[in-house]
Design a protein around this motif. Structure first.
Motif, PDB file in Angstrom:
ATOM      1  N   LYS A 111       0.819  -1.119  -0.073  1.00  0.00           N
ATOM      2  CA  LYS A 111       0.031   0.087   0.098  1.00  0.00           C
ATOM      3  C   LYS A 111       1.020   1.472  -0.008  1.00  0.00           C
ATOM      4  O   LYS A 111       1.812   1.398   0.980  1.00  0.00           O
ATOM      5  N   LEU A 112       0.687   2.140  -0.877  1.00  0.00           N
ATOM      6  CA  LEU A 112       1.640   3.248  -1.028  1.00  0.00           C
ATOM      7  C   LEU A 112       1.187   4.352   0.084  1.00  0.00           C
ATOM      8  O   LEU A 112       0.240   4.640   0.560  1.00  0.00           O
ATOM      9  N   LEU A 113       2.251   5.049   0.312  1.00  0.00           N
ATOM     10  CA  LEU A 113       2.354   6.156   0.995  1.00  0.00           C
ATOM     11  C   LEU A 113       1.617   7.553   0.377  1.00  0.00           C
ATOM     12  O   LEU A 113       2.186   7.671  -0.596  1.00  0.00           O
ATOM     13  N   THR A 114       0.722   7.983   0.803  1.00  0.00           N
ATOM     14  CA  THR A 114       0.034   9.148   0.062  1.00  0.00           C
ATOM     15  C   THR A 114      -0.025  10.368   0.604  1.00  0.00           C
ATOM     16  O   THR A 114       0.074  10.661   1.879  1.00  0.00           O
ATOM     17  N   LEU A 115      -0.201  11.536  -0.514  1.00  0.00           N
ATOM     18  CA  LEU A 115      -0.203  12.605   0.311  1.00  0.00           C
ATOM     19  C   LEU A 115      -1.315  13.032   1.140  1.00  0.00           C
ATOM     20  O   LEU A 115      -1.533  13.850   2.277  1.00  0.00           O
ATOM     21  N   LYS A 116      -2.743  12.498   0.943  1.00  0.00           N
ATOM     22  CA  LYS A 116      -4.053  12.510   1.469  1.00  0.00           C
ATOM     23  C   LYS A 116      -4.933  11.483   0.637  1.00  0.00           C
ATOM     24  O   LYS A 116      -4.957  11.503  -0.399  1.00  0.00           O
ATOM     25  N   ASP A 117      -5.372  10.816   1.668  1.00  0.00           N
ATOM     26  CA  ASP A 117      -6.523   9.877   1.025  1.00  0.00           C
ATOM     27  C   ASP A 117      -5.853   9.054  -0.119  1.00  0.00           C
ATOM     28  O   ASP A 117      -4.957   8.191   0.447  1.00  0.00           O
ATOM     29  N   ASN A 118      -6.445   8.941  -1.292  1.00  0.00           N
ATOM     30  CA  ASN A 118      -5.782   8.185  -2.147  1.00  0.00           C
ATOM     31  C   ASN A 118      -4.652   9.050  -3.177  1.00  0.00           C
ATOM     32  O   ASN A 118      -4.233   8.424  -4.181  1.00  0.00           O
ATOM     33  N   TYR A 119      -4.201  10.034  -3.075  1.00  0.00           N
ATOM     34  CA  TYR A 119      -3.532  10.957  -3.605  1.00  0.00           C
ATOM     35  C   TYR A 119      -1.970  10.498  -3.571  1.00  0.00           C
ATOM     36  O   TYR A 119      -1.422  10.874  -2.533  1.00  0.00           O
ATOM     37  N   VAL A 120      -1.309  10.105  -4.604  1.00  0.00           N
ATOM     38  CA  VAL A 120      -0.069   9.694  -4.433  1.00  0.00           C
ATOM     39  C   VAL A 120       1.019  10.464  -5.485  1.00  0.00           C
ATOM     40  O   VAL A 120       0.313  10.584  -6.657  1.00  0.00           O
ATOM     41  N   LEU A 121       1.886  10.635  -4.992  1.00  0.00           N
ATOM     42  CA  LEU A 121       2.936  11.728  -5.769  1.00  0.00           C
ATOM     43  C   LEU A 121       3.982  10.635  -6.539  1.00  0.00           C
ATOM     44  O   LEU A 121       4.550  10.107  -5.981  1.00  0.00           O
ATOM     45  N   ILE A 122       3.979  10.856  -7.951  1.00  0.00           N
ATOM     46  CA  ILE A 122       4.785  10.103  -8.554  1.00  0.00           C
ATOM     47  C   ILE A 122       5.865  11.142  -9.508  1.00  0.00           C
ATOM     48  O   ILE A 122       5.550  12.197  -9.825  1.00  0.00           O
ATOM     49  N   GLU A 123       6.826  10.360 -10.034  1.00  0.00           N
ATOM     50  CA  GLU A 123       7.806  11.174 -10.912  1.00  0.00           C
ATOM     51  C   GLU A 123       8.268  10.193 -12.024  1.00  0.00           C
ATOM     52  O   GLU A 123       8.269   8.917 -11.696  1.00  0.00           O
ATOM     53  N   MET A 124       9.029  10.678 -12.942  1.00  0.00           N
ATOM     54  CA  MET A 124       9.490   9.786 -13.930  1.00  0.00           C
ATOM     55  C   MET A 124      11.041  10.260 -13.995  1.00  0.00           C
ATOM     56  O   MET A 124      11.370  11.051 -13.422  1.00  0.00           O
ATOM     57  N   SER A 125      11.672   9.213 -14.789  1.00  0.00           N
ATOM     58  CA  SER A 125      13.097   9.636 -15.021  1.00  0.00           C
ATOM     59  C   SER A 125      13.185  10.838 -15.896  1.00  0.00           C
ATOM     60  O   SER A 125      12.305  11.079 -16.722  1.00  0.00           O
ATOM     61  N   TYR A 126      14.081  11.714 -15.581  1.00  0.00           N
ATOM     62  CA  TYR A 126      14.322  12.671 -16.484  1.00  0.00           C
ATOM     63  C   TYR A 126      15.048  12.530 -17.809  1.00  0.00           C
ATOM     64  O   TYR A 126      14.969  13.458 -18.773  1.00  0.00           O
ATOM     65  N   ILE A 127      15.348  11.331 -17.979  1.00  0.00           N
ATOM     66  CA  ILE A 127      15.854  10.965 -19.260  1.00  0.00           C
ATOM     67  C   ILE A 127      14.643  10.494 -20.174  1.00  0.00           C
ATOM     68  O   ILE A 127      14.689  10.767 -21.510  1.00  0.00           O
ATOM     69  N   ASN A 128      13.757   9.546 -19.906  1.00  0.00           N
ATOM     70  CA  ASN A 128      12.602   9.059 -20.648  1.00  0.00           C
ATOM     71  C   ASN A 128      11.661   8.604 -20.068  1.00  0.00           C
ATOM     72  O   ASN A 128      11.868   8.058 -19.034  1.00  0.00           O
ATOM     73  N   PRO A 129      10.254   8.817 -20.518  1.00  0.00           N
ATOM     74  CA  PRO A 129       9.232   7.905 -19.671  1.00  0.00           C
ATOM     75  C   PRO A 129       9.093   6.697 -19.784  1.00  0.00           C
ATOM     76  O   PRO A 129       9.667   5.955 -20.568  1.00  0.00           O
ATOM     77  N   PRO A 130       8.695   5.810 -18.615  1.00  0.00           N
ATOM     78  CA  PRO A 130       8.596   4.376 -18.617  1.00  0.00           C
ATOM     79  C   PRO A 130       7.732   4.202 -19.893  1.00  0.00           C
ATOM     80  O   PRO A 130       6.741   4.525 -20.293  1.00  0.00           O
ATOM     81  N   ILE A 131       8.071   2.879 -20.505  1.00  0.00           N
ATOM     82  CA  ILE A 131       7.489   2.447 -21.468  1.00  0.00           C
ATOM     83  C   ILE A 131       6.105   1.951 -21.162  1.00  0.00           C
ATOM     84  O   ILE A 131       5.268   2.011 -22.186  1.00  0.00           O
ATOM     85  N   GLN A 132       5.710   1.577 -19.902  1.00  0.00           N
ATOM     86  CA  GLN A 132       4.294   1.229 -19.387  1.00  0.00           C
ATOM     87  C   GLN A 132       3.723   2.466 -18.839  1.00  0.00           C
ATOM     88  O   GLN A 132       2.774   2.250 -17.779  1.00  0.00           O
ATOM     89  N   LEU A 133       3.997   3.568 -19.232  1.00  0.00           N
ATOM     90  CA  LEU A 133       3.459   4.818 -18.501  1.00  0.00           C
ATOM     91  C   LEU A 133       2.206   4.807 -18.451  1.00  0.00           C
ATOM     92  O   LEU A 133       1.652   5.003 -17.280  1.00  0.00           O
ATOM     93  N   TYR A 134       1.374   4.662 -19.547  1.00  0.00           N
ATOM     94  CA  TYR A 134      -0.231   4.795 -19.336  1.00  0.00           C
ATOM     95  C   TYR A 134      -0.590   3.534 -18.707  1.00  0.00           C
ATOM     96  O   TYR A 134      -1.650   3.496 -17.938  1.00  0.00           O
TER      97      TYR A 134
END
Length: 243
Positions: A111-134
């Motif tokens: 279970k992820l640590l969230t900002l509030k309720d179900n809001y979760v902070l995510i980031e991507m690599s600065y080089i390229n997005p993950p292949i499975q992004l969507y």
């Protein structure tokens, strides 16, 4: 005529009182943020002087770089909160999760640590997005999470690719702007992208992303945005996270 030469406000002058920060690296010894309890105390004191009163601090969870476990983050949070005598409303904790090819497995197992309720902070690599992004965004949504993408303006692979920003929003991703992107701190190109996203009303929240004293000092810099009114309105949206 004289209005043309009017001095622009600094970032710290635009921060609303009782501001709630949802992105920072204040827990010492976990990532590239604070290195000691004293530094954590100093960073918080400086942010308090700007008008910050509540913090949801977000240490990195980055495979192979900062392998912070949920328990490690929570243990350090309780230690810091106790040592600084801060209430749970003044200092809360979540995490900034790097979404990569291993993230779907993480979603299956914890279970992820969230900002509030179900809001979760995510980031991507600065080089390229993950292949499975969507696929990742879809899976987050299907499990009841609301993804909040940290600093979309800083992903250079989306420069001048504004359709990708729209596609991310349409996929159900919220956007969090880094406050220092308003000052050319990361470069004028990043500020220009932030200005575009402000103009298009694509941001949902803002965060300091403070790691160290250099970031604190940058709050004294002048705002370089055209859409300053929209930026000020964005800062007020963080009241959603008030506790």
């Amino acid at each position: 005529m004289f209005g043309f030469f009017k001095k622009k406000k600094t970032l710290k002058e635009l921060i609303p009182q009782n501001f709630i920060d949802i992105h920072s690296h204040l827990l010492y010894g976990l990532d590239d943020g604070s290195k000691s309890l004293q530094e954590t105390k100093s960073l918080i004191a400086d942010l308090n002087s700007f008008g910050f009163t509540q913090f949801i601090t977000t240490p990195h969870t980055t495979p192979l770089v900062w392998e912070n476990t949920k328990d490690q983050i929570l243990d350090r949070y309780e230690k810091v909160r106790t040592e600084l005598n801060m209430s749970e409303s003044e200092l809360r904790v979540a995490s900034e999760y790097l979404i990569d090819d291993s993230f779907l497995k993480r979603l299956e197992n914890e279970k992820l640590l969230t900002l509030k309720d179900n809001y979760v902070l995510i980031e991507m690599s600065y080089i390229n997005p993950p292949i499975q992004l969507y696929e990742i965004i879809m899976e987050l949504n299907s499990q009841g999470y609301q993804p909040v993408l940290a600093h979309p303006e800083r992903y250079n692979f989306y420069k001048n690719d504004y359709d990708s920003f729209k596609r991310l929003k349409n996929a159900g991703c919220l956007f969090q702007m880094n406050m220092l992107s308003s000052t050319n701190y990361y470069g004028s190109g990043i500020t220009a992208i932030a200005d575009y996203l402000l103009k298009e009303n694509m941001y949902d929240f803002a965060g300091s992303d403070v790691h160290h004293q250099k970031h604190i000092n940058a709050f004294n810099a002048e705002i370089k945005l055209k859409n300053i009114d929209t930026f000020e309105a964005l800062l007020i949206k963080n009241s959603f996270f008030k506790q």
